[in-house]
Scaffold this active site. Structure first.
Site, PDB file in Angstrom:
ATOM      1  N   ASP A 175      -2.767   8.359  -1.769  1.00  0.00           N
ATOM      2  CA  ASP A 175      -4.089   8.980  -1.737  1.00  0.00           C
ATOM      3  C   ASP A 175      -4.340   9.525  -0.342  1.00  0.00           C
ATOM      4  O   ASP A 175      -3.578   9.270   0.589  1.00  0.00           O
ATOM      5  CB  ASP A 175      -5.186   7.985  -2.121  1.00  0.00           C
ATOM      6  CG  ASP A 175      -5.305   6.841  -1.108  1.00  0.00           C
ATOM      7  OD1 ASP A 175      -4.265   6.438  -0.529  1.00  0.00           O
ATOM      8  OD2 ASP A 175      -6.412   6.334  -0.893  1.00  0.00           O
TER       9      ASP A 175
ATOM     10  N   GLY B 122     -11.068   3.935   1.210  1.00  0.00           N
ATOM     11  CA  GLY B 122     -11.920   4.779   2.038  1.00  0.00           C
ATOM     12  C   GLY B 122     -13.197   4.127   2.500  1.00  0.00           C
ATOM     13  O   GLY B 122     -14.137   4.816   2.921  1.00  0.00           O
TER      14      GLY B 122
ATOM     15  N   GLN C 255     -11.691   7.120  -4.422  1.00  0.00           N
ATOM     16  CA  GLN C 255     -12.131   7.705  -3.167  1.00  0.00           C
ATOM     17  C   GLN C 255     -13.500   8.366  -3.390  1.00  0.00           C
ATOM     18  O   GLN C 255     -14.083   8.238  -4.451  1.00  0.00           O
ATOM     19  CB  GLN C 255     -11.098   8.704  -2.647  1.00  0.00           C
ATOM     20  CG  GLN C 255      -9.815   8.067  -2.125  1.00  0.00           C
ATOM     21  CD  GLN C 255     -10.016   7.273  -0.834  1.00  0.00           C
ATOM     22  OE1 GLN C 255     -11.065   7.321  -0.194  1.00  0.00           O
ATOM     23  NE2 GLN C 255      -8.986   6.535  -0.436  1.00  0.00           N
TER      24      GLN C 255
ATOM     25  N   ASP D 135      -7.729  -7.511   1.311  1.00  0.00           N
ATOM     26  CA  ASP D 135      -6.719  -7.692   2.357  1.00  0.00           C
ATOM     27  C   ASP D 135      -7.320  -7.221   3.662  1.00  0.00           C
ATOM     28  O   ASP D 135      -8.205  -6.361   3.675  1.00  0.00           O
ATOM     29  CB  ASP D 135      -5.462  -6.877   2.062  1.00  0.00           C
ATOM     30  CG  ASP D 135      -5.629  -5.423   2.478  1.00  0.00           C
ATOM     31  OD1 ASP D 135      -5.166  -5.039   3.571  1.00  0.00           O
ATOM     32  OD2 ASP D 135      -6.272  -4.663   1.722  1.00  0.00           O
TER      33      ASP D 135
ATOM     34  N   ASP E  80       0.849  -1.188   0.000  1.00  0.00           N
ATOM     35  CA  ASP E  80       0.000   0.000   0.000  1.00  0.00           C
ATOM     36  C   ASP E  80       0.886   1.240   0.000  1.00  0.00           C
ATOM     37  O   ASP E  80       2.106   1.155   0.131  1.00  0.00           O
ATOM     38  CB  ASP E  80      -0.990  -0.013   1.160  1.00  0.00           C
ATOM     39  CG  ASP E  80      -0.313  -0.033   2.524  1.00  0.00           C
ATOM     40  OD1 ASP E  80       0.898   0.234   2.595  1.00  0.00           O
ATOM     41  OD2 ASP E  80      -0.998  -0.307   3.516  1.00  0.00           O
ATOM     42  N   SER E  81       0.281   2.396  -0.167  1.00  0.00           N
ATOM     43  CA  SER E  81       1.057   3.618  -0.395  1.00  0.00           C
ATOM     44  C   SER E  81       1.606   4.247   0.877  1.00  0.00           C
ATOM     45  O   SER E  81       2.485   5.101   0.821  1.00  0.00           O
ATOM     46  CB  SER E  81       0.183   4.648  -1.102  1.00  0.00           C
ATOM     47  OG  SER E  81      -0.831   5.124  -0.224  1.00  0.00           O
ATOM     48  N   GLY E  82       1.068   3.860   2.023  1.00  0.00           N
ATOM     49  CA  GLY E  82       1.445   4.490   3.280  1.00  0.00           C
ATOM     50  C   GLY E  82       0.527   5.626   3.686  1.00  0.00           C
ATOM     51  O   GLY E  82       0.586   6.113   4.815  1.00  0.00           O
ATOM     52  N   GLY E  83      -0.350   6.061   2.777  1.00  0.00           N
ATOM     53  CA  GLY E  83      -1.198   7.212   3.063  1.00  0.00           C
ATOM     54  C   GLY E  83      -2.144   7.011   4.224  1.00  0.00           C
ATOM     55  O   GLY E  83      -2.296   7.895   5.069  1.00  0.00           O
ATOM     56  N   PHE E  84      -2.778   5.844   4.289  1.00  0.00           N
ATOM     57  CA  PHE E  84      -3.743   5.596   5.366  1.00  0.00           C
ATOM     58  C   PHE E  84      -3.054   5.626   6.719  1.00  0.00           C
ATOM     59  O   PHE E  84      -3.566   6.203   7.685  1.00  0.00           O
ATOM     60  CB  PHE E  84      -4.447   4.257   5.154  1.00  0.00           C
ATOM     61  CG  PHE E  84      -5.433   3.921   6.244  1.00  0.00           C
ATOM     62  CD1 PHE E  84      -6.701   4.464   6.241  1.00  0.00           C
ATOM     63  CD2 PHE E  84      -5.079   3.077   7.285  1.00  0.00           C
ATOM     64  CE1 PHE E  84      -7.608   4.172   7.262  1.00  0.00           C
ATOM     65  CE2 PHE E  84      -5.968   2.769   8.311  1.00  0.00           C
ATOM     66  CZ  PHE E  84      -7.242   3.323   8.283  1.00  0.00           C
TER      67      PHE E  84
END
Length: 377
Positions: free
Chosen positions: A147, A217, A190, A267, A93-97
């Site tokens: 995101d 989201g 999103q 996931d 994943d991007s790390g954003g969450f």
């Protein structure tokens, strides 16, 4: 074997889709559940155990790995596949969450997110370009765009702002990824719980022609009915010939209902997290092994299971392990839970192949509701 990423839709049954993602490191049978290996490990599990249960792919987390041990260090050590002894596909994943939910003193602007690590307070900047760079250093096979994920409930204006920022970041992420046919980058839809914003996000991302699409989201506190309604809104807008990944979901019921609405990949930390806290997932529903009623129950969790953790240990013994804080309890229930999740996915795939998904969906849910393992003698 193949030298490039591809997705093949092999069949449908109603809204449910059966497919296969092909990558140089292996094929991913869809619908697929990806065990979460946040910091390079699926907690309480050996990599060969995870593979033996039927997992074609695992997930790694950019935020945690960039902080410890560091993406550049992982790259020097051969990449995440070598580092974690998992030679099969990995999605990151991007790390954003995690930045939004874990980091301290974060500041977000058009450029990206500046934040302090929750580990040691060190300062970091995560931009769409840096997120992609980190994921490439990790040697991920499927990469996510950066995101902004807004927790629900939220005002529509705030949801719209974050969604449109995520679209601009999607363009930058895809540009930074470049042409890499041996792997893929997914755009992330999103729009919170606002149908027209979900549609706008999906249409704009589809026009960017990503190799695959994630739905983000959701499963962030909203009722299941809202999540499913957003899938019914979003999925028809996404290209039918690209994989669809519902991020962070979820319970077995969430999965089977989302498959019915056209999702291909999932996931969630739930099976391993629940296992560490004494909760077992079975074809008879959830079983809390901490409850005193299991103290003298000699039955296994499921005598018909192929998984030794479910078949070969009594509920009384599992109860004892959690009452005495023995780590074997967490290991056995994590094993059981991931085995159940992978068996559920295999059952879903077979049902779609045989065009009996609705019957499988109904009988599976009836089993959870009935809880029909014979009572102890």
């Amino acid at each position: 074997m193949t030298d490039r990423f591809s997705f093949h839709l092999l069949g449908t049954d109603g809204g449910a889709r059966r497919g296969e993602i092909r990558l140089p490191r292996g094929a991913i049978r869809t619908p697929a559940f990806m065990p979460v290996g946040t910091a390079g490990t699926v907690k309480a599990m050996y990599p060969d155990q995870v593979r033996a249960l039927g997992a074609d792919i695992i997930l790694g987390n950019t935020y945690h790995l960039m902080l410890r041990p560091g993406a550049e260090r992982v790259a020097r050590l051969g990449g995440l596949h070598v580092f974690a002894n998992w030679p099969h596909p990995i999605l990151t994943d991007s790390g954003g969450f995690q930045v939004m939910s874990l980091a301290q003193l974060r500041k977000l602007d058009e450029t990206g997110v500046t934040f302090q690590s929750h580990v040691d307070g060190s300062r970091h900047v995560l931009t769409p370009e840096r997120s992609v760079e980190i994921q490439l250093l990790l040697d991920s096979d499927i990469i996510m765009q950066l995101d902004e994920c807004v927790r629900l409930p939220a005002e529509e204006a705030e949801v719209a702002r974050a969604m449109r920022l995520s679209l601009r970041w999607a363009e930058r992420s895809k540009r930074a990824f470049g042409e890499r046919p041996d792997r893929a980058i997914f755009g992330i839809v999103q729009g919170g719980d606002v149908a027209h914003l979900r549609i706008e996000s999906a249409r704009e991302l589809a026009a960017m022609d990503f190799p695959g699409y994630s739905v983000g989201g959701l499963a962030v506190g909203e009722p299941q009915a809202v999540m499913l309604a957003m899938l019914e809104t979003t999925n028809p807008v996404l290209p039918a010939d690209k994989p669809r990944y519902l991020m962070g979901v979820g319970t077995p019921d969430d999965i089977i209902e989302s498959v019915a609405r056209g999702i291909d990949m999932f996931d969630c930390v739930m099976p391993t997290r629940a296992g560490r806290h004494g909760l077992a997932y079975t074809r008879f529903g959830k079983i809390n092994l901490k409850n005193a009623r299991h103290a003298e129950d000699s039955r296994p969790l499921d005598e018909a299971s192929d998984c030794p953790a479910a078949r070969d240990y009594s509920r009384a013994y599992l109860h004892h392990l959690f009452k005495t804080d023995e780590m074997l309890g967490a290991m056995l229930l994590s094993w059981n839970n991931l085995a159940y999740y992978q068996a559920l996915m295999a059952g879903i795939r077979a049902a779609i192949d045989e065009r009996r998904f609705e019957d499988f969906r109904r009988t599976t849910k009836e089993g959870w509701e009935r809880g029909d393992l014979p009572a102890a003698a």
